[in-house]
Structure formats: structure tokens, C-alpha cells
Design a protein around this motif. Structure first.
Motif, PDB file in Angstrom:
ATOM      1  N   CYS A  14      -1.497  -5.423  -3.272  1.00 36.61           N
ATOM      2  CA  CYS A  14      -1.282  -4.164  -2.563  1.00 36.61           C
ATOM      3  C   CYS A  14      -2.599  -3.394  -2.476  1.00 36.61           C
ATOM      4  N   CYS A  65      -3.091  -0.530  -3.380  1.00 35.52           N
ATOM      5  CA  CYS A  65      -3.290   0.260  -4.605  1.00 35.52           C
ATOM      6  C   CYS A  65      -3.911  -0.574  -5.724  1.00 35.52           C
ATOM      7  N   HIS A 111      -2.320  -3.266  -7.180  1.00 36.07           N
ATOM      8  CA  HIS A 111      -1.295  -4.008  -7.909  1.00 36.07           C
ATOM      9  C   HIS A 111      -1.166  -5.422  -7.347  1.00 36.07           C
ATOM     10  N   CYS A 147       5.704  -2.662  -2.744  1.00 36.21           N
ATOM     11  CA  CYS A 147       4.935  -2.616  -3.991  1.00 36.21           C
ATOM     12  C   CYS A 147       5.731  -1.814  -5.019  1.00 36.21           C
ATOM     13  N   CYS A 161       3.091   1.506  -6.381  1.00 44.42           N
ATOM     14  CA  CYS A 161       2.850   2.705  -5.567  1.00 44.42           C
ATOM     15  C   CYS A 161       4.027   2.986  -4.637  1.00 44.42           C
TER      16      CYS A 161
HETATM   17 ZN   LIG Z   1       0.901  -0.525  -4.396  1.00 45.95          ZN
END
Ligand SMILES: [Zn+2]
Ligand SMILES: [Zn+2]
Length: 342
Positions: free
Chosen positions: A9, A11, A13, A43, A46
Motif C-alpha cells: 500500500c 502507506c 503496509h 489496506c 490505513c
Molecule cells: Zn495502507
């Protein structure tokens, strides 16, 4: 289909999941041959829900899908600043006047440099701002060393920064929207074109250009398209501000449904298009980021409404650049103090 896929992702992750792909088309080049595919994914960290995309390679290399903006393989991001190891911040001698040089980009019809100059003079005291011809034009120096640097700055493979064609052509470099450059290398090649008398901290060079540039991300092993690259000089891409930040999710939903990109009006003006009438207004704040980088070493702010916010989504860029207030209270204060000192 259904094979366990490595998902990443925006973010940061990473996880594995059984994905059911939609194949979009055959993909060749940029180091990988295979099928370009997408699959809906969420995800868990997030909470972002979107369409993950990736390439199913012809060989048996591992499947890696990215949960990011749907329509680009560049996996775009916002602006870029050098990491602290790449150079120290510049401390200004406030006793002297600061000279800001704005280099134009005529291919962007809605870019009004005069208006940006007027804005900067109003915001920052004791500066001079002058407008200059495009930085990258036909008068490019043709010495071999510089042409070699430009050829080396060209991105040939978005997933491999070291990939070079067997013979590097020393072609006369010219800026075109079809070529993307490594932002850091482009910046250092550009620095050599600056006149020696303007190679000091009393000068800020803001180069507006229509060329694309990206920076290599070690974490997900990809180049990311950028809208700006701050340094000495600073580069601001009039195409990057349109293409680098991700468009709103309904844009991608409509695109999937209709098979063609919806217009800016169809998603209520929630993203900037090429030659958008809002470009000059948005680029005022991006120019301020470059000036803050020069004056304080930090171009970005974490407050979404502040013009220094590093938006990764078009809606974030528009919110921070078009809506009031212009700056968060902390940056208003810093600006006030800078102006007091001068
Ligand atoms: Zn994420
Ligand atoms: Zn701020």
C-alpha cells in the motif's frame, strides 16, 4: 488467478492475499514483460480501498501488486526534497537581498509567471524577482560532458535505476513530455548551467519545465513521478503537478466503468488538468515550498490546509493551494519572523 500476491500500500503496509485479477492489457518494456492486471483491495492499516495494480510477469518471478493510484505505472508521489544526508540546509545571510529567478515554460499556456512573481514579492520582504527565458531551450550547451550527464539522467526502466541501453547516445538533450528524468541527476546537471556569480545562497533559481522527473524509492524499488524537486536549482514540473498526485477515486471508478477517462468537469473539477486555469494559483504555493526549502531547509508542512503541505492526491493539492487559509499558523509565524529580520 488466485495465486497469493504480495501487496504494497502507499502507506507502506505490506501483506499477502489471494487476488482475483482483471487483465487490462499486455505489458512490455521497462524491464518486465507480462500482463498488466488490477484487482480491488483494501489496506487494513490505513483503510484505503482501491484498485491495486501490477504486472503478472511471463516468467515465474514473484507477483507484486501496488495499492495506489490506478492509472499509472509510475506510482506517483508529490514533491521531493533531498534527504538530510544529501546536503545540508542553506542558511541565509539576511543582511543581503535575496534574488529569485523564475524560468518560464511556454508550453504551459495557463502558467502566468508575472502573477507568481507578484505573489512572491507580496509574501516575502526584501527580495527581487525576475522572469527569465525557459531554462531548457535550444541554446542548450552542446559540450559532450553535459550531454553525457543528461543522457545518464534519463530513466529507461522505472523498476531498475541502473538499466542503460548498451550504447548511450550522446544526443542533444531536449525536453519533451515523452521522456522522464531522474530528478536528482537532472538537478545536478542543471546546476552546472548556472552562472558562477549566481551560484550562492543569495540566489534562488526556480525552473518551471514541462518535463517529467521522478525519484527512486528504495523501499518499493520503483521510480516515483514528482511534481517538484527542491535543491539548487529547484525544478517544478508543469506536467508533474497534473500527473504525479493521484486523482480522486471516482475518477478511476468512472474510468473502469466507461473504459475512458472522465473529464475534469465530470468529477467536479477535483483534479488539475493540463493547462488548467488553476495552475498558476497552485504553483504559487509550490514556489513558496521551494523558497521555504532554501530559507529553512524544510519545504513541507504536515497541515493539510497549508500551502506547504506535500499533497500526494490531487484533492489534497487543490485543498492546500486553493482554499483559505494560505498557511497554517506556524508557517504564518515563520514567515512573519523572516520578514521582520530583513
Ligand atoms: Zn495502507
Ligand atoms: Zn504549514
Amino acid at each position: 488467478m488466485g495465486e497469493s500476491t504480495n501487496l504494497i500500500c502507499e502507506c507502506g503496509h505490506e501483506w499477502r492475499e489471494e487476488l482475483y485479477f482483471d487483465v487490462e492489457r499486455r505489458w512490455e518494456g521497462m524491464g518486465t514483460d507480462g500482463l498488466l492486471a488490477n484487482a480491488p483491495a483494501t489496506c487494513s492499516v490505513c483503510g484505503y480501498k482501491g484498485v491495486a495494480r501490477g504486472i503478472i510477469p511471463d516468467g515465474d518471478s514473484q507477483l507484486k501488486f501496488y495499492l495506489k493510484r490506478e492509472n499509472s505505472l509510475y506510482f506517483p508521489r508529490g514533491g521531493w526534497k533531498p534527504s538530510s544526508s544529501m546536503g545540508s540546509s542553506i542558511i541565509l545571510n539576511p543582511a543581503k537581498e535575496l534574488n529569485i529567478h523564475l524560468y518560464g515554460e511556454p508550453s504551459c499556456e495557463t502558467l502566468d509567471l508575472g502573477e507568481i512573481a507578484y505573489y512572491l514579492r507580496r509574501k516575502v520582504d526584501n527580495i527581487s524577482v525576475d522572469l527569465r527565458d525557459p531554462f531548457f531551450d535550444e541554446d542548450f550547451p552542446s559540450n559532450e560532458d553535459f550531454m553525457k550527464k543528461m543522457a545518464e539522467a534519463k530513466i529507461h526502466d522505472f523498476s531498475n535505476p541502473d538499466f542503460r541501453p548498451s550504447s548511450l547516445e550522446l544526443e542533444r538533450p531536449f525536453m519533451s513530455e515523452e521522456v522522464a528524468y531522474d530528478g536528482f541527476k537532472l538537478l545536478s546537471a542543471s546546476r552546472e548551467l548556472l552562472g558562477e556569480d549566481e551560484l550562492n545562497t543569495q540566489h534562488i533559481h526556480l525552473i518551471f519545465t514541462n518535463c517529467y522527473f521522478g525519484t527512486w524509492d528504495e523501499k518499493d524499488k520503483r521510480y516515483h513521478l514528482r511534481l517538484s524537486s527542491y535543491g539548487f536549482p529547484s525544478l517544478i514540473s508543469t506536467t508533474g503537478i497534473v500527473e504525479a498526485p493521484a486523482r480522486p477515486s471516482e475518477f478511476y471508478r468512472m474510468k473502469r466503468k466507461r473504459g475512458e477517462e472522465p473529464s475534469e468537469e465530470q468529477v467536479n473539477g477535483k483534479f488539475l488538468s493540463h493547462n488548467d486555469v488553476r495552475l498558476t494559483e497552485a504553483l504559487k504555493g509550490i514556489s513558496m515550498q521551494a523558497i521555504f526549502y532554501h530559507l529553512t531547509g524544510e519545504p513541507f508542512c504536515v497541515t493539510p490546509l497549508c500551502r506547504l503541505f506535500n499533497g500526494h492526491w490531487q484533492e489534497e493539492v487543490l485543498e492546500s493551494q486553493m482554499d483559505r487559509p494560505e498557511f497554517c499558523s506556524a508557517h504564518e509565524k515563520i514567515l512573519e519572523n523572516l520578514n521582520k529580520k530583513q
